[in-house]
Design an enzyme around this catalytic site. Sequence first.
Site, PDB file in Angstrom:
ATOM      1  CB  CYS B   2      -0.863   0.045   1.256  1.00 56.13           C
ATOM      2  SG  CYS B   2      -1.661  -1.519   1.636  1.00 56.13           S
ATOM      3  NE  ARG B  16      -4.465   1.852   2.105  1.00 50.70           N
ATOM      4  CZ  ARG B  16      -4.666   1.277   3.287  1.00 50.70           C
ATOM      5  NH1 ARG B  16      -5.815   1.461   3.899  1.00 50.70           N
ATOM      6  NH2 ARG B  16      -3.739   0.510   3.803  1.00 50.70           N
TER       7      ARG B  16
END
Lengths: 321, 321, 321, 321
Positions: B2, B16
């Site tokens: 991520c 994100r």
Amino acid sequence: MCTSFTYVNQDFYFGRNLDLDCGFGEEVVITPRQYPFLFRHKETIAHHYAMIGMATVIDNTPLYAEAVNEKGLGMAGLQFSQNAVYFPYKEDQDNIASFEIIPWILSQCETVKQARQLLERINVLDIAFKDSVPNSPLHWILADKDQSIVIESVQEGLKIYDNPFGVLTNNPPFDFHCLNMQQYLNLTKSYPENRLNKNIDLKPYAVGMGAIGLPGDASSVSRFVKTAFLKHNLYSDGTESDNVQQFFRVLHQVAMVKGSVMTAENKMDYTLYSCCINATKGIYYYTTHENSTIQKINIQDHNLAGTKLVQFPLNRQSVIF
Amino acid sequence: MCTSFTYVNQDFYFGRNLDLDCGFGEEVVITPRQYPFLFRHKETIAHHYAMIGMATVIDNTPLYAEAVNEKGLGMAGLQFSQNAVYFPYKEDQDNIASFEIIPWILSQCETVKQARQLLERINVLDIAFKDSVPNSPLHWILADKDQSIVIESVQEGLKIYDNPFGVLTNNPPFDFHCLNMQQYLNLTKSYPENRLNKNIDLKPYAVGMGAIGLPGDASSVSRFVKTAFLKHNLYSDGTESDNVQQFFRVLHQVAMVKGSVMTAENKMDYTLYSCCINATKGIYYYTTHENSTIQKINIQDHNLAGTKLVQFPLNRQSVIF
Amino acid sequence: MCTSFTYVNQDFYFGRNLDLDCGFGEEVVITPRQYPFLFRHKETIAHHYAMIGMATVIDNTPLYAEAVNEKGLGMAGLQFSQNAVYFPYKEDQDNIASFEIIPWILSQCETVKQARQLLERINVLDIAFKDSVPNSPLHWILADKDQSIVIESVQEGLKIYDNPFGVLTNNPPFDFHCLNMQQYLNLTKSYPENRLNKNIDLKPYAVGMGAIGLPGDASSVSRFVKTAFLKHNLYSDGTESDNVQQFFRVLHQVAMVKGSVMTAENKMDYTLYSCCINATKGIYYYTTHENSTIQKINIQDHNLAGTKLVQFPLNRQSVIF
Amino acid sequence: MCTSFTYVNQDFYFGRNLDLDCGFGEEVVITPRQYPFLFRHKETIAHHYAMIGMATVIDNTPLYAEAVNEKGLGMAGLQFSQNAVYFPYKEDQDNIASFEIIPWILSQCETVKQARQLLERINVLDIAFKDSVPNSPLHWILADKDQSIVIESVQEGLKIYDNPFGVLTNNPPFDFHCLNMQQYLNLTKSYPENRLNKNIDLKPYAVGMGAIGLPGDASSVSRFVKTAFLKHNLYSDGTESDNVQQFFRVLHQVAMVKGSVMTAENKMDYTLYSCCINATKGIYYYTTHENSTIQKINIQDHNLAGTKLVQFPLNRQSVIF
């Protein structure tokens, strides 16, 4: 600066980013079959293939940045400053101004193969569309579903290259990019293994490490490499929806983020728009800097038999649901 | 894997990418103020700040991947395999399971400063939500409009780092990323000049060449560097629309393009979704792999006084105009 | 594979690494002024400038890898496989075999300027010295104290390039290397400063970080870049001793360490020898793979008026004090 | 800044580059067995293993930069500014000043295993040898023929690391280098193959391209990676002569070329000397900036039973044959 690439998955897709420090009055323009294409040193083409693409329309003339015709042939002009050389009139050639090349080819050819024959007779003429519209230094990518070529008018004359990567960006000339790609043959999408020395305990700490060395800056050479890597490893399920979504994902990875690239005049270069054209079906998709939602214009939804340009101002309103 | 980062321009934004090889039942979830948060070794928190974020809801419990509370404090968990260590029960600490940390902090704290005090008492407990839901090895980024920190529970215990970059990805531990960033201090958005030797005629052939060396692969270290470079050079005009659009542009530059990153099991890692949360106003924006059109959910449009979770299945339908 | 470069500091120095997977019977050879140079399609040159360099002597003929003549003109042949093209006999040109080029030029010319005139008439002939000695695919660097050029006989014919870097390695063609050098213009010997973003606290952890991005592998493109960077930043106090010592330091930095570079046939490529020639004074210095102690042969110590080659077997005995 | 590495091929070799902007009065020094080693807070060691290495002798005390004892244990101190922390006196530990560590360990230990036991009791004391000789911030590599470790006295205390690479340079701390090495696991000495995509025609234009991405700048992190790559792929035939020659080849590849690395004070950092010690036999080989010819001093040629230091001024005269 710009990035263009081709993609075949069921249908044939052709698209690009257009990167500049300001807009140029661009809009999506359909040129129908009977619109008369005028040329400075060639006879008018009154009947031709219809085409769709991004253009500035000046004096009722579409100056295409890129377009696809109804036969699935696509062509895009990309900035090629420092290297593009246009020439004075030459007697025994087809004298075509740089801004006339896209209509000249797309109005007459169905395939790259056909276009090659026209291209070999061309002398790219050094005249401006009008005094207030100076020539851009350009090179071109031309592609159908089977192959892609690059056309560069340089000091030595007109060069035509096979384009095995189906990618084009900007400077340096295309043969540099081809050689340069060889430097990246060691990169892989695969989960990395220890190739340095089996006797040392080297394990990857993350996925993606087989492609370490792939460049991420916005220079033309780096964008070429990254686009080629992504395109040739891209997965899409082959549906129109997935093809288009993933095509834009690649474009957006090599777009210029505003503020991160400054010109020599200290202006911000950024991606004005990105487009993906389903060349098989004649559907033009685009996003703009201001609006990442994909917009769509289908050439088949319009009367292609007419004589008048159909213009579509860009939807720059940020669309958020 | 991520990528998360923060951005302040008028309002405070927190977002994100979530990269995995398959979905995990994620949906946008609002937890209202009276929803009772249960903890394995702490008393239930019955009244708390409302929050919005992406979560899997299991047994009526929101397991947040990331969330922002109504005070503008945001927290995200990112994969931290090989390094995350969770511990057995310790008598004199706050024993909080890894999946409880986001609600524990966001339900009680307005700022990072407040949260630090809670964090210093935490022992990250090595218990799973339930047998069928094993723990993920995670580390966390926590941020408000003024500062950002990183929380890592590792072999040596709980570590809390100031995060001057406002960026987090995955392995290795955060202090590695900080040192590693120093290797890139020479990169610039500026138009490049010849610094190798003034006596040689070296001129750039293109814009962007001042940042040559910026990595473009999808490894966690490279994504960290590229995100930091883009974020710290990003231009937006400060409107909500531009802030959100450009925030997603950065996220999409460091997303995983499907097919270009393979796991050790030879599956395709890709970006399931990207989100940008206006933490100041409580607006959750997201795009998914299948649908790049930005979707929006405003916490203020919903009753925050209730006791029931409000769940929003993701719109994965490709939206094209 | 090989690396060659020039250096001017008081005197003019010209040298190279020669990298192969095995020796070729090389020795230092002085050709005196009356040694008759035979050419396949040109008249014998019976009186000429003396020269010194590394050569294999076959049938009493010195096949020079590189040499410098008594006027301070130096020339080296470097491997150029995949690209070198030699041609059949052409009527109206000087037909010179590839192995004849160094004597052809060095026996007649004092300067690069003079040599250019000869070069422009040359057709590089595709004939072998003898059946058992096949042609090497080569390109050449030619230099005097004032300038350096590169000569490449390729598909399109003979190309002559100005060489502003005074460096040559191997593939790809020279114009690629020139463009490629532009990618490194941002690198600096200077103590690095934070150019990424002044608002982040980025400080170097070590000296040398302004040149991060300088390649260190043994590929021809990387060796070119590293040699150019080092040469153009090299400091020597201008004495013969320091000039020679530091010249070799640069050569040894871009040498091939045995075992670290494998050929397609899985043999070890390595640097057979390195040489630095004081072209102003006619002094040939060399080291070999087996013996890093600098050996020296001064052309002035020998009778240059003779007709017979003077040969010096290499001292490959490791000399350690 | 410095680079050190170990090499085992029949015998065990230990060596380093020492990079600074000026000399420090260094000379080769043999300390015989009865020379009394004084320590500030430990009893004098009157009988001990003899050792040889590079040192400054001040007040009849050898301040070793690196040394090897007669049992084949080697130790080197390398610059570790910004990170080295030395401490005040601690009651229950062995309080050893930084400049005492090499004699403390080498005088008493035969192996790394033995040394570990001493090291675990050490508190690195923050006192200078004398007012006019301030402490250098250092970390140490310690190695025998079987293993290598790194010792760092940092804010958190004394850290001892296994060193699977057998390499040490400078900043950042050693654990950073270990993680960083993982980023290079994809590099190979092998002739490169196309791993990007088999459907594109990508062939290498040269050998060495499997290691593209190997860094070539002089920063400490890059020198670590390059040294590890070369050392672990190095070929030598196992004779003393070849081992020593090739060991120096690796050192010279990662040396600092004078003029190409500037300090914060704009002085030139360069490699003062390089050494390779046959630790099995006690032979010290070195080259200096001024003289690349390998010099040799054999500890067995001298009386090791004495009490007096044996000092060998460096031969800095350029030796050329």
